[in-house]
Design a protein around this motif. Structure first.
Motif, mmCIF file in Angstrom:
data_model
loop_
_atom_site.group_PDB
_atom_site.id
_atom_site.type_symbol
_atom_site.label_atom_id
_atom_site.label_comp_id
_atom_site.label_asym_id
_atom_site.label_seq_id
_atom_site.Cartn_x
_atom_site.Cartn_y
_atom_site.Cartn_z
ATOM 1 N N LEU A 1 0.857 -1.173 0.000
ATOM 2 C CA LEU A 1 0.000 0.000 0.000
ATOM 3 C C LEU A 1 0.901 1.234 0.000
ATOM 4 O O LEU A 1 1.765 1.379 0.865
ATOM 5 C CB LEU A 1 -0.921 0.008 1.221
ATOM 6 C CG LEU A 1 -2.065 1.025 1.218
ATOM 7 C CD1 LEU A 1 -3.030 0.765 0.066
ATOM 8 C CD2 LEU A 1 -2.819 0.986 2.555
ATOM 9 N N ILE A 2 0.702 2.085 -1.001
ATOM 10 C CA ILE A 2 1.501 3.291 -1.188
ATOM 11 C C ILE A 2 0.557 4.486 -1.141
ATOM 12 O O ILE A 2 -0.500 4.470 -1.770
ATOM 13 C CB ILE A 2 2.225 3.269 -2.555
ATOM 14 C CG1 ILE A 2 3.158 2.067 -2.656
ATOM 15 C CG2 ILE A 2 2.992 4.568 -2.789
ATOM 16 C CD1 ILE A 2 3.650 1.821 -4.090
ATOM 17 N N ALA A 3 0.934 5.525 -0.419
ATOM 18 C CA ALA A 3 0.152 6.765 -0.416
ATOM 19 C C ALA A 3 0.946 7.835 -1.154
ATOM 20 O O ALA A 3 2.129 8.033 -0.893
ATOM 21 C CB ALA A 3 -0.143 7.206 1.007
ATOM 22 N N PRO B 1 1.885 0.409 -15.009
ATOM 23 C CA PRO B 1 2.915 -0.354 -15.738
ATOM 24 C C PRO B 1 3.302 -1.659 -15.059
ATOM 25 O O PRO B 1 3.900 -2.529 -15.700
ATOM 26 C CB PRO B 1 4.106 0.616 -15.767
ATOM 27 C CG PRO B 1 3.527 1.964 -15.571
ATOM 28 C CD PRO B 1 2.339 1.774 -14.686
ATOM 29 N N VAL B 2 2.974 -1.827 -13.769
ATOM 30 C CA VAL B 2 3.345 -3.049 -13.058
ATOM 31 C C VAL B 2 2.139 -3.945 -12.792
ATOM 32 O O VAL B 2 2.240 -4.916 -12.050
ATOM 33 C CB VAL B 2 4.055 -2.712 -11.732
ATOM 34 C CG1 VAL B 2 5.354 -1.964 -11.993
ATOM 35 C CG2 VAL B 2 3.153 -1.890 -10.808
ATOM 36 N N GLY B 3 1.004 -3.624 -13.395
ATOM 37 C CA GLY B 3 -0.197 -4.420 -13.207
ATOM 38 C C GLY B 3 -1.321 -3.605 -12.594
ATOM 39 O O GLY B 3 -1.140 -2.436 -12.243
ATOM 40 N N PRO B 4 -2.503 -4.194 -12.465
ATOM 41 C CA PRO B 4 -3.645 -3.448 -11.930
ATOM 42 C C PRO B 4 -3.441 -3.086 -10.460
ATOM 43 O O PRO B 4 -2.825 -3.826 -9.698
ATOM 44 C CB PRO B 4 -4.814 -4.418 -12.103
ATOM 45 C CG PRO B 4 -4.189 -5.770 -12.180
ATOM 46 C CD PRO B 4 -2.858 -5.582 -12.809
ATOM 47 N N ALA B 5 -3.967 -1.929 -10.083
ATOM 48 C CA ALA B 5 -3.886 -1.461 -8.699
ATOM 49 C C ALA B 5 -5.251 -0.944 -8.275
ATOM 50 O O ALA B 5 -5.993 -0.392 -9.095
ATOM 51 C CB ALA B 5 -2.841 -0.358 -8.560
ATOM 52 N N LEU C 1 -1.546 -2.751 -4.264
ATOM 53 C CA LEU C 1 -1.136 -3.615 -5.370
ATOM 54 C C LEU C 1 -0.272 -4.750 -4.858
ATOM 55 O O LEU C 1 0.158 -4.757 -3.697
ATOM 56 C CB LEU C 1 -0.408 -2.822 -6.445
ATOM 57 C CG LEU C 1 0.993 -2.266 -6.159
ATOM 58 C CD1 LEU C 1 1.604 -1.753 -7.464
ATOM 59 C CD2 LEU C 1 1.002 -1.161 -5.131
ATOM 60 N N GLU C 2 -0.022 -5.717 -5.746
ATOM 61 C CA GLU C 2 0.796 -6.859 -5.361
ATOM 62 C C GLU C 2 2.222 -6.399 -5.056
ATOM 63 O O GLU C 2 2.740 -5.484 -5.696
ATOM 64 C CB GLU C 2 0.798 -7.902 -6.476
ATOM 65 C CG GLU C 2 -0.552 -8.549 -6.722
ATOM 66 C CD GLU C 2 -1.119 -9.213 -5.467
ATOM 67 O OE1 GLU C 2 -0.341 -9.845 -4.733
ATOM 68 O OE2 GLU C 2 -2.331 -9.079 -5.218
ATOM 69 N N PRO C 3 2.879 -7.047 -4.088
ATOM 70 C CA PRO C 3 4.190 -6.562 -3.657
ATOM 71 C C PRO C 3 5.258 -6.595 -4.741
ATOM 72 O O PRO C 3 6.154 -5.750 -4.746
ATOM 73 C CB PRO C 3 4.547 -7.493 -2.491
ATOM 74 C CG PRO C 3 3.610 -8.644 -2.566
ATOM 75 C CD PRO C 3 2.392 -8.166 -3.251
#
Length: 406
Positions: free
Chosen positions: A175-177, A212-216, A233-235
């Motif tokens: 989880l990124i803010a 770019p790294v997949g769905p979030a 998103l996935e780690p």
């Protein structure tokens, strides 16, 4: 919402529950988020926090990190928080909402797909077990809970709701803010396929978006009072996305120290400091989160733990109240300081729960609990700090205007 580990008010000052000060094996047991390598490369000073090794600040320093977030965009690692899915066994998300309403005093049946809402788990005494975010994802509910409480929250949900819902912890998800006035531009630049949908999102909207790294799963929300996003998103993709974001000129990594000063200026509660199991939502000035449907006379009044106490307080008020506090001098007043009605009285009338320096204001700010009779703006109280009584003025929060995109 974010939690303090039940002791030190200021994350930059560590915690009395700091595992690094216990036995060697305790320090080794600290967990790391998916962004740990980024923190190392960015020169972060790490600290134990809620069982994780987390960045308290970077070389920029807490003050500049705080001001950069208000002026541009700050990236926060909040991967220590807990993400939990509630899938209704009936297949109808409304049944998951009804079930969760047995544990929270919030109208979740009215929560539309693609929206999220602030809530709190209550106990039989009306106190707050944890505060959380609840998002309607169409076929399930997504909960984001505090790190120090997440295992207890999971057990609480399994104990009460497992007959109605499949309860799926997603504690491994990152989880990124991303917070600040330039957050949308930065995220759109690294995820251009999502740019139009990002621009259309309003405060508390939630959507699955391509990156770019997949769905979030992206919500337009945060813990700073600024516009911004939280990105789940996935780690395996989180590190690359975070690095792409901080490569943008407008984005800097931000640690727990500035996260605390930002949320304090925004008048946002910290679980374990401003909220706890002995504090009701009404005492905490969170009645705005209890919608009409759950109040007396509403379509689904009560039915949650502590309802009698909380509903009575909604009608008649509580004896004490969480308030904003502005010290009249330049000295910060920290959490735990007792509050007195005057300079001479012996018995405290309340206490400070959060306090520090507000970089955006250029002055100290605090929050605490005062008697209802002294909870009106401009009322005066005195905090005892190192044997001296320092005057404070009750003030409305937020101390800095919020800039959410409505």
């Amino acid at each position: 919402m974010d939690e303090q580990t039940k002791s030190s008010q200021d994350p930059s000052q560590g915690s009395s529950q700091d595992p690094s000060q216990g036995e060697e094996g305790e320090a080794a047991s600290l967990r790391r988020t998916a962004l740990y390598a980024l923190h190392e490369r960015a020169g972060a000073r790490m600290t134990p926090f809620a069982g994780y090794e987390m960045p308290v600040q970077y070389p920029l320093g807490v003050l500049k990190e705080h001001l950069h977030t208000r002026a541009a965009a700050g990236l926060f690692d909040v991967g220590h928080m807990g993400q939990i899915l509630l899938r209704p066994r009936s297949g109808d998300v409304a049944d998951a909402a009804r079930a969760l309403e047995r544990l929270v005093p919030v109208d979740l049946l009215a929560l539309k797909p693609g929206r999220q809402r602030y809530a709190m788990f209550t106990n039989e005494a009306g106190g707050i077990l944890d505060d959380l975010m609840v998002a309607n994802r169409g076929d399930h509910l997504l909960l984001v809970v505090n790190a120090a409480c997440k295992h207890a929250d999971l057990a609480h949900l399994e104990r009460h709701l497992s007959g109605d819902c499949a309860i799926e912890p997603r504690f491994e998800r990152a989880l990124i803010a991303l917070q600040g006035p330039k957050a949308e531009a930065a995220l759109a630049a690294v995820a251009p396929e999502a740019a139009d949908r990002l621009a259309a999102m309003r405060f508390m909207d939630v959507a699955e978006l391509p990156t770019p790294v997949g769905p979030a799963v992206v919500s337009r929300s945060g813990y700073t009072g600024e516009d911004g996003f939280e990105i789940g998103l996935e780690p395996h993709g989180a590190l690359a996305l975070a690095e792409a974001l901080i490569a943008r000129e407008q984005v800097e990594p931000i640690g727990l120290g500035a996260r605390d000063s930002l949320r304090l200026e925004a008048g946002l509660c910290l679980y374990g400091s401003d909220l706890d199991e002995a504090t009701t939502p009404v005492e905490a000035a969170l009645e705005w989160a209890i919608q009409k449907a759950r109040r007396r006379g509403g379509a689904r009044a009560g039915g949650f733990p502590g309802a009698q106490i909380i509903l009575d307080q909604l009608e008649t008020g509580a004896a004490r109240r969480r308030v904003g506090l502005l010290p009249e001098g330049r000295a910060p007043v920290r959490g735990g300081a007792p509050l007195f009605a005057d300079e001479a009285s012996d018995a405290p009338v309340g206490h400070v729960t959060s306090g520090g320096f507000g970089p955006s204001l250029g002055a100290p700010v605090a929050m605490g609990y005062a008697p209802a009779a002294r909870a009106e703006p401009d009322a005066r109280v005195f905090a005892e700090v190192r044997g001296k009584r320092l005057p404070l003025r009750v003030a409305a929060t937020p101390f800095v205007p919020s800039t959410y995109k409505r």
